[in-house]
Motif scaffolding. Structure first.
Motif, mmCIF file in Angstrom:
data_model
loop_
_atom_site.group_PDB
_atom_site.id
_atom_site.type_symbol
_atom_site.label_atom_id
_atom_site.label_comp_id
_atom_site.label_asym_id
_atom_site.label_seq_id
_atom_site.Cartn_x
_atom_site.Cartn_y
_atom_site.Cartn_z
ATOM 1 N N ARG A 28 0.837 -1.207 0.000
ATOM 2 C CA ARG A 28 0.000 0.000 0.000
ATOM 3 C C ARG A 28 0.868 1.251 0.000
ATOM 4 O O ARG A 28 0.617 2.202 -0.738
ATOM 5 N N ASN A 29 1.900 1.273 0.827
ATOM 6 C CA ASN A 29 2.799 2.431 0.885
ATOM 7 C C ASN A 29 3.488 2.655 -0.462
ATOM 8 O O ASN A 29 3.587 3.779 -0.944
ATOM 9 N N GLU A 30 3.984 1.582 -1.072
ATOM 10 C CA GLU A 30 4.688 1.714 -2.353
ATOM 11 C C GLU A 30 3.748 2.175 -3.462
ATOM 12 O O GLU A 30 4.145 2.906 -4.356
ATOM 13 N N SER A 31 2.486 1.765 -3.386
ATOM 14 C CA SER A 31 1.534 2.155 -4.430
ATOM 15 C C SER A 31 1.237 3.651 -4.407
ATOM 16 O O SER A 31 0.794 4.214 -5.406
ATOM 17 N N THR A 32 1.483 4.311 -3.289
ATOM 18 C CA THR A 32 1.237 5.757 -3.190
ATOM 19 C C THR A 32 2.438 6.582 -3.646
ATOM 20 O O THR A 32 2.357 7.793 -3.698
ATOM 21 N N ARG A 33 3.540 5.937 -3.957
ATOM 22 C CA ARG A 33 4.774 6.651 -4.332
ATOM 23 C C ARG A 33 4.980 6.723 -5.845
ATOM 24 O O ARG A 33 6.107 6.808 -6.310
ATOM 25 N N LEU A 34 3.925 6.708 -6.596
ATOM 26 C CA LEU A 34 4.015 6.742 -8.050
ATOM 27 C C LEU A 34 4.332 8.179 -8.503
ATOM 28 O O LEU A 34 3.565 9.098 -8.251
ATOM 29 N N ASP A 35 5.474 8.363 -9.169
ATOM 30 C CA ASP A 35 5.866 9.688 -9.657
ATOM 31 C C ASP A 35 5.459 9.846 -11.124
ATOM 32 O O ASP A 35 4.745 9.008 -11.674
ATOM 33 N N ASP A 36 5.911 10.920 -11.766
ATOM 34 C CA ASP A 36 5.551 11.167 -13.170
ATOM 35 C C ASP A 36 6.011 10.037 -14.078
ATOM 36 O O ASP A 36 5.279 9.608 -14.972
ATOM 37 N N GLU A 37 7.225 9.564 -13.870
ATOM 38 C CA GLU A 37 7.716 8.446 -14.685
ATOM 39 C C GLU A 37 6.855 7.206 -14.460
ATOM 40 O O GLU A 37 6.510 6.479 -15.397
ATOM 41 N N GLY A 38 6.493 6.965 -13.217
ATOM 42 C CA GLY A 38 5.634 5.826 -12.894
ATOM 43 C C GLY A 38 4.268 5.918 -13.543
ATOM 44 O O GLY A 38 3.715 4.925 -14.008
ATOM 45 N N ARG A 39 3.717 7.139 -13.608
ATOM 46 C CA ARG A 39 2.418 7.312 -14.265
ATOM 47 C C ARG A 39 2.530 7.022 -15.760
ATOM 48 O O ARG A 39 1.602 6.475 -16.373
ATOM 49 N N GLY A 40 3.664 7.362 -16.346
ATOM 50 C CA GLY A 40 3.894 7.013 -17.749
ATOM 51 C C GLY A 40 3.937 5.504 -17.933
ATOM 52 O O GLY A 40 3.354 4.957 -18.882
ATOM 53 N N TRP A 41 4.627 4.813 -17.001
ATOM 54 C CA TRP A 41 4.676 3.348 -17.043
ATOM 55 C C TRP A 41 3.286 2.754 -16.862
ATOM 56 O O TRP A 41 2.935 1.765 -17.504
ATOM 57 N N LEU A 42 2.493 3.356 -15.978
ATOM 58 C CA LEU A 42 1.149 2.839 -15.724
ATOM 59 C C LEU A 42 0.311 2.883 -16.999
ATOM 60 O O LEU A 42 -0.368 1.913 -17.341
ATOM 61 N N SER A 43 0.389 3.989 -17.715
ATOM 62 C CA SER A 43 -0.341 4.109 -18.975
ATOM 63 C C SER A 43 0.137 3.053 -19.979
ATOM 64 O O SER A 43 -0.662 2.406 -20.653
ATOM 65 N N LEU A 44 1.451 2.873 -20.052
ATOM 66 C CA LEU A 44 2.024 1.869 -20.955
ATOM 67 C C LEU A 44 1.577 0.458 -20.561
ATOM 68 O O LEU A 44 1.197 -0.346 -21.417
ATOM 69 N N HIS A 45 1.604 0.163 -19.254
ATOM 70 C CA HIS A 45 1.163 -1.159 -18.768
ATOM 71 C C HIS A 45 -0.295 -1.419 -19.124
ATOM 72 O O HIS A 45 -0.652 -2.511 -19.557
ATOM 73 N N ARG A 46 -1.152 -0.409 -18.922
ATOM 74 C CA ARG A 46 -2.571 -0.581 -19.235
ATOM 75 C C ARG A 46 -2.759 -0.909 -20.720
ATOM 76 O O ARG A 46 -3.504 -1.828 -21.074
ATOM 77 N N ASP A 47 -2.083 -0.138 -21.567
ATOM 78 C CA ASP A 47 -2.205 -0.365 -23.013
ATOM 79 C C ASP A 47 -1.695 -1.749 -23.398
ATOM 80 O O ASP A 47 -2.317 -2.453 -24.199
ATOM 81 N N PHE A 48 -0.565 -2.146 -22.837
ATOM 82 C CA PHE A 48 0.039 -3.445 -23.146
ATOM 83 C C PHE A 48 -0.868 -4.582 -22.675
ATOM 84 O O PHE A 48 -1.103 -5.551 -23.382
ATOM 85 N N ARG A 49 -1.416 -4.433 -21.458
ATOM 86 C CA ARG A 49 -2.336 -5.449 -20.927
ATOM 87 C C ARG A 49 -3.560 -5.590 -21.826
ATOM 88 O O ARG A 49 -3.966 -6.691 -22.188
ATOM 89 N N ASN A 50 -4.155 -4.463 -22.194
ATOM 90 C CA ASN A 50 -5.351 -4.499 -23.037
ATOM 91 C C ASN A 50 -5.049 -5.125 -24.397
ATOM 92 O O ASN A 50 -5.865 -5.881 -24.931
ATOM 93 N N CYS A 51 -3.888 -4.833 -24.935
ATOM 94 C CA CYS A 51 -3.479 -5.408 -26.219
ATOM 95 C C CYS A 51 -3.333 -6.932 -26.097
ATOM 96 O O CYS A 51 -3.809 -7.679 -26.957
ATOM 97 N N LEU A 52 -2.695 -7.396 -25.026
ATOM 98 C CA LEU A 52 -2.534 -8.839 -24.813
ATOM 99 C C LEU A 52 -3.880 -9.531 -24.614
ATOM 100 O O LEU A 52 -4.092 -10.637 -25.118
#
Length: 189
Positions: free
Chosen positions: A134-158
């Motif tokens: 839970r603590n680590e999930s709250t530490r998402l920075d700008d780079e992490g938000r970019g990764w999150l968007s990429l992960h979502r797109d990649f997951r949906n594609c798969l």
């Protein structure tokens, strides 16, 4: 008798890990990247021992690669604590939590559940793993938000391609497996 080397012969060659989405050609280029530096250091080693540049044989290369610190190729950062929670890993955690929230599970419960499953169980090895997640999930920075968007797109594609089941945590397990396989060192001797 152990010899102490100075200067560039005492320093390993440091390489940054390759990106996550590299082509086979880029992977090959990354593996070949230290070759010019190794050649330069071989000339320094021959000079250190008073040998001519043409006197280099396979045995000399093998000895240098095995015993001279300056010929070691190190992937990633130098000495120190290994980074466990990269922006990419945090984004993957947030995505896993979101997948469970869709099922009506709270963030706290999702973190407790994930702490018992791979790949997260190996990252939090103690009883309060849910709180760590839970603590680590709250530490998402700008780079992490970019990764999150990429992960979502990649997951949906798969999922659309039928390469992955529509179940919470499946993407995180698949993605971590891909990273582990891709970053497994290959012996190039």
């Amino acid at each position: 008798m152990t010899r102490k080397y100075k200067g560039d012969l005492a320093k390993p060659i440091r390489l940054e890990p390759p990106g996550l989405l590299v082509t086979p050609e880029q992977q090959e280029a990354w593996l070949d990247a230290p070759l010019p530096e190794l050649s330069r250091k071989m000339n320094l080693l021959l000079e250190e021992y008073g040998l001519e540049a043409g006197a280099c044989t396979a045995a000399v290369w093998s000895l240098a690669l095995d015993h001279v610190p300056g010929f070691q190729v190190v992937i990633g950062k130098g000495p120190g604590r290994e980074t466990v929670w990269s922006p990419c890993t945090r984004a993957l955690l947030v995505l896993s939590i979101e997948e469970l929230q869709v099922l009506g599970i709270t963030i706290t419960e999702a973190c407790k559940r994930l702490a018992c499953e791979e790949p997260w169980a190996s990252l939090v090895k103690h009883s309060n793993g849910g709180q760590v997640l839970r603590n680590e999930s709250t530490r998402l920075d700008d780079e992490g938000r970019g990764w999150l968007s990429l992960h979502r797109d990649f997951r949906n594609c798969l999922m659309r391609a039928g390469e992955m089941p529509d179940e919470p945590g499946a993407f995180a397990r698949k993605f971590r497996h891909l990273i582990d396989v891709q970053h497994r060192p290959k012996n190039r001797q």
